[in-house]
Design a protein around this motif. Sequence first.
Motif: not given
Length: 366
Positions: A140, A144, A119, A90-92, A88, A235, A75, A237
């Motif tokens: 996504a 990642f 998020i 919300r993206r990680v 950003r 994102c 992360t 998860i």
Amino acid sequence: MSTPAGKYNLDTVVQRFQFNGDFSAATTYGSGHINDTWRLVFQSAGAPVHFILQRINHNIFRNPVALMDNIERVTTHLAAELSDDPDRERRVLRLIPARDGGNWHRDDEGSYWRAYRFIERARTYDAVESPEQAFQAARAFGRFQQLLVNLPAPRLHDTIPDFHHTPKRFLALEQAIACDVANRARLVKQEITFALERQSMTGVLLNANLPERVTHNDTKINNVLLDDATGEGVCVIDLDTVMPGLTAYDFGDMVRTATCPAAEDERDLSKVHLQFAMFDALARGYLSSAGNFLTGREIQHLAFCGKLITFEMGIRFLTDFLAGDTYYKIHRDEQNLDRCRTQFKLVESIEQQEYAMHNLVQSIAG
Ligand SMILES: Nc1ncnc2c1ncn2[C@@H]1O[C@H](COP(=O)(O)OP(=O)(O)OP(=O)(O)O)[C@@H](O)[C@H]1O
Ligand SMILES: [Mg+2]
């Protein structure tokens, strides 16, 4: 405040993390099957702020400290890679530090806990509802992997060693057939023959000289948050299984879990097949983000890897059925056998379409 949290005293746990604001509520959250998850509400400057609190299932994840070390490194790296992204936050996933400065808390009963920033304006789906969702989820997951291509050394911990070592999974099946502890081999002759006939595929990925990458290893649709307004994959998860692996494992598990309209334990096998439109969407989504770092050899194996990972799950269910249902939870008799049958039916369906799948991947990759 006092919170109804089953046998856990959430107030005590909450105090062990560096949250801002006044803790006002906690509710169980999501439909995860592995960890226990709560959404926490805090009041900060008159406005509610949300967090995710999770108790890590350490029966499944035997080394929570190594697992959390992997998550922290991944992360942190993702956040640095995304530092110019206006969205950003919300993206990680971002871990909330514990009061002792670490990233987890161990309670008096030995349970491990962690917390994330929540998020907002995005949600997960338990099943793929459209090719567009398959596209977004695959994109996504590809992104990642792409953002983690240059994760600095050292290598991440192998939190579940040999997770996708298919030849070892096959060996376990052979041993279960030989021992036949539950006297069930007589019930599954067809399935055993199906598996034995396909042994030669088990070593294909391991012998293909593919590069080791950082992979997610649990690429179900419900492990991607999709934006409420646009449907875009916001994102990735559920990072418990992030570790060194092959990109083919991740794409293969997307194919296994997102292309079949039937449930994993469906008994009506006529409902089980690979929907080509879903595969098309997965391949396009995945290559739209991962295409710029994958090697030709990795791309060459994309049409194949769904078959392999589906076969691997099939033999794992068959092994567990033969062993007397000791690993996967069952809610009815023969559920593991039904699960095995859906996987094998999906393997057959992929075999029938593999040539077209391969051509499609090649045409997208160009
Ligand atoms: N940071 C977050 N922000 C918003 N929602 C989240 C966040 N983390 C988790 N969730 C929600 O909580 C649910 C459970 O989380 P997670 O997938 O980590 O649990 P799990 O028990 O490991 O799941 P699985 O059964 O897939 O292994 C997710 O499906 C998602 O809806
Ligand atoms: Mg999950």
